[in-house]
Design a protein around this motif. Structure first.
Motif, short mmCIF file in Angstrom:
data_model
loop_
_atom_site.label_atom_id
_atom_site.label_comp_id
_atom_site.label_asym_id
_atom_site.label_seq_id
_atom_site.Cartn_x
_atom_site.Cartn_y
_atom_site.Cartn_z
N VAL A 1 -16.90 20.85 -39.38
CA VAL A 1 -16.37 21.14 -38.05
C VAL A 1 -15.89 19.86 -37.38
N GLN A 2 -16.61 18.78 -37.60
CA GLN A 2 -16.22 17.51 -37.00
C GLN A 2 -14.83 17.08 -37.48
N TRP B 1 -8.95 16.47 -36.63
CA TRP B 1 -7.57 16.81 -37.03
C TRP B 1 -6.80 17.39 -35.85
N ARG B 2 -7.45 18.27 -35.09
CA ARG B 2 -6.78 18.86 -33.93
C ARG B 2 -6.58 17.85 -32.81
N ASN C 1 -1.33 18.79 -29.83
CA ASN C 1 -2.53 18.69 -28.98
C ASN C 1 -2.59 17.35 -28.26
N ALA C 2 -2.08 16.30 -28.89
CA ALA C 2 -2.05 15.00 -28.22
C ALA C 2 -1.24 15.10 -26.94
N ALA C 3 -0.16 15.88 -26.98
CA ALA C 3 0.64 16.09 -25.77
C ALA C 3 -0.13 16.87 -24.72
N ARG C 4 -0.84 17.91 -25.15
CA ARG C 4 -1.62 18.72 -24.20
C ARG C 4 -2.71 17.89 -23.54
N LEU C 5 -3.27 16.95 -24.31
CA LEU C 5 -4.37 16.13 -23.79
C LEU C 5 -3.90 15.12 -22.74
N LEU D 1 -10.33 21.50 -25.97
CA LEU D 1 -9.77 21.64 -27.30
C LEU D 1 -10.83 22.12 -28.29
N ALA D 2 -12.03 21.57 -28.17
CA ALA D 2 -13.14 22.00 -29.04
C ALA D 2 -13.48 23.47 -28.79
N ALA D 3 -13.52 23.86 -27.51
CA ALA D 3 -13.84 25.25 -27.16
C ALA D 3 -12.84 26.21 -27.77
#
Length: 468
Positions: A136-137, A142-143, A149-153, A163-165
């Motif tokens: 999972v880690q 990776w995400r 996702n980098a843009a969303r963050l 993101l984890a949720a």
């Protein structure tokens, strides 16, 4: 030609920049729903979780500690053992697991508790594949570094725990909600996080969410677990909106009495002042930023102890419930705590920052764990007296089986210290606190949990008393 290529590159870069800005602007954490009107008899709360076919003469509390996949696997081993342990109630064979009333959890233990709360015995078929023996880690990392996702963050309203949720929701908990746990009619699952501002425990129950006037029914289990396991620095706080003051919430009478008495030396006054009052005014505190539940209580035990303290005594806690005739009260505490690395003591140079941070967290958690266990043990005799006084009121107190004074408490500790071999203890206490473990280590933790229970004097005393 060069000019055309140069113009094309600029256009492509402009498109990428525009998409990045759009993604960042749109990214926002899911907002918890407001509660239309306070109703103390509705929603996800302990008194509404009557288990079908469960006997009313035993009250069984199970708690799961933090500790990443190590804690999840250790807790899972306990569930497996309870499922394989048969007892007889009213002439019928039952699994001891089916007698569990409440599971309270933090951090890594919340994955096991949340999954069992949603899916029951399905946990024994696919939890290993979906979580325990999955990297999972690695999936989260990776995400995290994915360009999208980098843009969303980049958004101030969406961070690593959100993101984890999302990952937990899609790949572990199948979109399940707190309302789905309630509908299954299994044990009460209390997933605990910590308010990073006040340092107090926040349990995902309607009793707590009544205070902030929020309806917990459609709240994703994945977000509750993400908050419970949001290790500071590694993961970000998870935000919950506070609507306090908008639903006509009325504090229960025991709490208002504590405030009226204003006895600052009373632990109940401290709990009310810190656990309730700050949340009543959403203008002063419009948001809760939640981090790992282990910061406030790494055993998940305070959720149960504090509820009893709030009510004033144990008899008041169970009075007018289906457990008024309880004869046996079981506290089973599953503790996967670590141990500091003493190799640091043999180094002259100052330890690295990471080692210092790990040591600080371990010391604080271990000392608080010891205090919590001691607090519970000190209360057990007093609570037995409260039940006898309340249930035998106006009658002679008798402790004969089936009489008004027949009440017995059991404190079953499941931890690595129970292992007699020092090397084995050290092995388990130094396993990584992460969301990935080799399959053989997961299996070793499950086996250790089963063996510790099979050799526990208190657990064997419980089984002997149940089989008489």
């Amino acid at each position: 030609m060069e000019h055309t290529l140069h113009s094309g590159s600029i256009c492509l870069l402009s498109v990428v920049l525009l998409v990045t800005l759009l993604l960042a602007g749109c990214a926002h954490y899911p907002v918890n729903e407001p509660l239309k009107a306070y109703n103390p008899d509705a929603g996800y709360r302990a008194k509404s979780m009557r288990l079908p076919g469960k006997s009313d003469d035993m009250l069984f509390f199970l708690t799961f500690s933090g500790g990443g996949t190590r804690a999840a696997a250790f807790s899972y081993g306990v569930l497996e053992t309870l499922a394989d342990t048969e007892i007889k109630k009213e002439g019928k064979s039952r699994r001891l697991l089916d007698e569990v009333d409440t599971i309270s959890s933090v951090s890594g233990g919340s994955f096991t508790a949340g999954y069992y709360g949603l899916f029951g015995d399905r946990i024994f078929r696919d939890f290993e594949e979906k979580f325990l023996k999955k990297n999972v880690q690695g999936e989260l990392l990776w995400r995290l570094f994915s360009p999208v996702n980098a843009a969303r963050l980049l958004s101030p309203y969406f961070d690593r725990s959100d993101l984890a949720a999302e990952y937990y929701d899609r790949h572990i908990f199948d979109g399940g909600t707190i309302g789905d746990i309630a509908a299954r009619k299994g044990p009460m699952i209390i997933i605990n996080a910590t308010d990073m501002t006040h340092g107090v425990r926040v349990g995902f129950t309607q009793d707590m969410f009544d205070i902030i006037c929020s309806d917990l029914t459609n709240f994703p289990v994945a977000r509750a677990v993400a908050a419970s396991s949001a290790v500071p620095i590694v993961l970000s706080p998870l935000t919950v909106r506070n609507y306090g003051g908008s639903c006509n919430y009325a504090m229960p009478e025991p709490i208002t009495r504590v405030l009226r008495e204003n006895n600052i030396s009373d632990r109940r006054f401290y709990l009310v002042n810190n656990n309730i009052k700050p949340y009543l005014d959403s203008e002063k505190k419009p948001y809760l930023h939640l981090i790992d539940g282990g910061v406030a209580d790494n055993l998940g035990l305070r959720a149960i102890v504090d509820r009893i303290v709030f009510r004033g005594d144990f008899w008041k806690t169970i009075r007018n419930t289906h457990h008024e005739n309880v004869r046996k009260v079981v506290f089973m505490v599953v503790n996967a705590e670590t141990q500091p690395d003493s190799a640091l003591d043999r180094m002259e140079s100052p330890p690295a920052f990471a080692a210092m941070l790990e040591s600080y967290a371990t010391i604080a958690i271990e000392r608080y764990n010891v205090e919590t266990i001691a607090l519970l043990k000190e209360n057990l005799k007093e609570w037995a007296g409260q039940v006898r006084a309340g249930r035998c009121s106006g009658r002679t107190v008798s402790t004969e089986p089936g009489s008004c004074g027949d009440i017995e408490f059991y404190m079953v500790e499941v931890n690595f210290d129970a292992l007699t071999d020092e090397a084995e203890r050290w092995y388990f206490k130094r396993l990584s606190t992460s969301f990935t473990l080799p399959p053989e280590e997961v299996d070793s933790l499950r086996t250790a949990a089963r063996r510790i229970l099979s050799e526990s004097t208190e657990f064997l005393r419980l089984l002997q008393d149940l089989r008489q």
